[in-house]
Write a protein that holds these residues in place. Structure first.
Motif, PDB file in Angstrom:
ATOM      1  N   ASP A 109     -86.880 -73.351   2.760  1.00 46.79           N
ATOM      2  CA  ASP A 109     -86.713 -72.277   1.777  1.00 46.79           C
ATOM      3  C   ASP A 109     -88.069 -71.902   1.180  1.00 46.79           C
ATOM      4  O   ASP A 109     -88.969 -72.747   1.098  1.00 46.79           O
ATOM      5  N   HIS A 141     -89.900 -69.418  -2.048  1.00 42.64           N
ATOM      6  CA  HIS A 141     -89.764 -68.508  -3.193  1.00 42.64           C
ATOM      7  C   HIS A 141     -91.137 -68.054  -3.654  1.00 42.64           C
ATOM      8  O   HIS A 141     -92.113 -68.790  -3.537  1.00 42.64           O
ATOM      9  N   HIS A 150     -82.298 -75.767  -2.477  1.00 45.05           N
ATOM     10  CA  HIS A 150     -81.856 -74.773  -1.488  1.00 45.05           C
ATOM     11  C   HIS A 150     -82.119 -75.267  -0.060  1.00 45.05           C
ATOM     12  O   HIS A 150     -81.271 -75.111   0.821  1.00 45.05           O
TER      13      HIS A 150
HETATM   14 ZN   LIG Z   1     -83.992 -70.402  -2.398  1.00 45.49          ZN
END
Ligand SMILES: [Zn+2]
Length: 158
Positions: free
Chosen positions: A10, A12, A44
């Motif tokens: 993941d 961000h 996540h």
């Molecule tokens: Zn995420």
């Protein structure tokens, strides 16, 4: 014994003035993750790896970022729901290994708390949950403190 492995990743974007949640812990930081949820990149990646190991699709399918239900949601709730889904299919967690790539802040002092939170949700012990951290030697978007990456691999038992 029926074993099944999964991997998750993941990303961000980081911005000033937002909260930085990692592994279910609020980390003091100048920047936090831009996200539909609380932006907990580690949780996540772990959810995604658990879905992968159970061949149940991915995080975005289960918790769409277009849904108001998940706006600002605590990712610990997403991890709990993910665990309940895989548990419903007869799986339990053998172990998790994970790595967070970020330049700042230093998170070594928070890793024990992360392992404790994650293992509590997944009904296992902290010894089965590994959380590691690395920088990317100032290279790329993580090195420029523009973003954060987490990778996770999970082994499930059926
Ligand atoms: Zn995420």
């Amino acid at each position: 014994m029926n074993l099944s492995t999964g991997q998750g990743i993941d990303f961000h974007r980081l911005e000033k003035g937002l909260d930085l949640w990692l592994g279910g812990i609020l980390i003091p930081s100048e920047k936090g993750c831009v996200a539909h949820s609380d932006g907990d990149v580690l949780l996540h990646a772990i959810c995604d790896a658990m879905f992968g190991a159970a061949a149940l699709g991915d995080l975005g399918q289960h918790f769409p970022d277009t849904s108001n239900e998940f706006k600002g949601i605590d990712s610990k709730i997403l991890l709990k729901r993910t665990y309940e889904l895989i548990k419903g299919k007869g799986f339990s967690v053998v172990n998790i290994d994970s790595t967070i790539c970020l330049e700042k802040p230093k998170i070594a002092g928070y890793i024990e708390d992360m392992r404790s939170v994650i293992s509590g949700i997944l009904e296992t012990v902290p010894e089965n949950i590994s959380v590691k951290a690395t920088t990317t030697e100032k290279l790329g978007f993580t090195g420029r403190e523009e973003g954060i990456i987490a990778l996770a691999s999970v082994l499930l038992r059926k």
